[in-house]
Motif scaffolding. Sequence first.
Motif: not given
Length: 771
Positions: A186-187, A418-428
């Motif tokens: 989660p983020d 926060v947008q970049g974290q999703r781009t490189v794999g921070i997702t459940e």
Amino acid sequence: MDKTISQDDAPREVRIEPYEGPAGGWGSARSLVEILTREGVPVTGAAMLTKQNKPGGFMCTSCAWAKPAKPLTFEYCENGAKATAWEQTRRRATPDLFAQHTVTDLLGWSDYALEEAGRLTHPMRYDHASDRYRPCTWEEAYAEIGRELKGLDPKSVVFYASGRASLEASYMYALLARLYGNNNLPDSSNMCHEPTSVALPQSIGSPVGTVRLEDFEQTDLLLFFGQNVGSNSPRMLHPLQEARRRGASIIAFNPLKERGLERFTDPQSPMEMLTRSSTRISTQYHQVKAGGDLAAITGICKALIAADRDAKEAGRPAVLDHAFITEHTHGLDEFVRFCDGQDWAALERRSGLSRHALEGTAAVYARARAVIGVYGMGLTQHRRGTETVRMLANLLLLRGNIGKPGAGICPVRGHSNVQGQRTVGITEKPELAPMDKLRELYGFEPPMEKGLNTVEACEGVLDGSVRAFIGLGGNFLRAVPDTSVMEPAWRRQRLTVQIATKLNRSHLVNGEVAYLLPCLGRIEIDRQATGPQSVSMEDSTARFHGSRGVADPVSPQLRSEPAIIAGIAKATVPANPRIDWDAWVGDYAKVRRAIEATYPKVFHDLDGRMFDPGGLAKPLPARERRWETDTGKANFAVPGGLEADPDLPERGGEILDLITLRSNDQFNTTVYGYHDRFRGIDGTRDVLFMNRADIGRLGLRDGAQAAVETVSDDGVSRRLGGLRVVAYDIPEGNCAGYYPEMNVLLPLWHHDAQTKTPAAKSIAVRIAAEG
């Protein structure tokens, strides 16, 4: 220093009086001088600011607004400067602080006082016997954390990321979680813009906005929904001011009149500062009711459809872009039937706006050649947040305002990466991560079971299925809903690990084994085996930027986030011949090459181009009118209804809708001070903004003490007292108070139906006088 109260929690004089000045201007300049002086960095801090958001310098640790290719002389805003002073403060939270104060003592301090204790300097382990944090070595910390994680079921461990960590640290962190065996990642997106990440792929095939900074130079009209630019992304005020000067219209929809959307004085303009002149930002300002945006946008769409029908019958040019609709969209007929079926009286009642106002907005929209739809958490943090974002996309699609210059949809993100974290794999969500690539590159079988989002992680803490929490930054326990319920349950975890720069409340509510690990801030020089390192991040307009630290670390004991992640990984997961954690820490360029190999369609020469002026552009297919959706086209969507809270009683009478707000003296849970200049509040955060009619109807008075209680039928009592009633220009039936203090009133189950994003902008409450 007293054992139960910080020096920064001493009684303060409370002043509440209207503020008549603009956003920016002398108020911003005075605020900057005050915080630089208070944090003991009046000279060094000012020097650092000249390198903020500049090519070759460091990227702001505050919001994620775009970084221009040709920056201003001072490319920072009031809140960005506060974030820099806050990080580079001369205050230190050394082991002596923790020797003097038990954790129980520190829990009595305010959010502001905890962070004002200063930068953390040493790794610390919590000692239950003495109720104190005690210093430890990094090696001891890594070894015990690794032992604890090895003894737990991977499904019971949460790896949370706050949204400020770099692309490099985020990639390593996501890889660590998956090597460990879960997608529990989660983020902070889960708490704010997850409806964007779900709605936009359904509508246009993209999880992010389509607008670049250059579109602001070509637009005719900007529609603002639920976004407080003056406090949350003030650097955006410069392109808004320029747009207004060349004649573009700006129409704002927000329950409160926020100063940044009213007037702005450019602090970098000597003429404006000397003459105290300002630019009027919004050409129309509509105070929509909390949760009423879905109805308001539906009304605008209904008016456009009716106007198009009238134009056809009269032989006038069409209002809708039928050529675009025919070639690029799907589902218009069903959407038209939905809009035609809506009753104007119901739309007026739910939105709080008149038919005349909504038709007037539609008329301006119909005349505009290129339109940008800007929005923030005022749209997303509702029970129907995802549907509301899709409705805004519908509005833009009606006239082809996606995929052409000067137009598009523009979600304004909070945390700086926060947008970049999703781009490189921070997702459940495993389907959003390149599992095949991870399998190919690193020779392991990635977990394919869906992980826990923020609300599900909280539910797991409550039912005991979550046994450990690793926090990469942030103030998770303070930011989530139902804080009075969450804190007791939090202590039942086996392991809690917090990676942080400064002390906050989440660090003081601990599991059986608890560590507090201090990390370098982004502004500090990150010296590793191959020399000083750079990191990268993604802004709200999908451009990647490099960042170089400029200040010496505040303590030789600090470690970088990549180094801490690698240390935990080496102690926890089996050695992998394809992953050299030490080499990655020694040279972050190797991490960037790994990112490029994992996401070849997204990143091309990130390491070589991240310091390009304006950043490296991320591919945005919808911007080119390539729709990566199930239909192959952009999709019109029909919502399930217009009520923000369909399962709660109709508002009215004694029930009001509570909106949580940020002060302009804070960023997310970080409180920089007690001066909410734009709202005229100084010296306190314990206030409740109310409409005068509601104050009188409920038997209260301006300045009286009141308590707020959540309306729910789940058997949980949620109450917050000691609030001063402040008469304010807010729609009747609505009230507002500060986040995170109001989170005690937000039920965990009160969230967006599709994404579980907490619905913090519309909480049903009752208010009663105290004393």
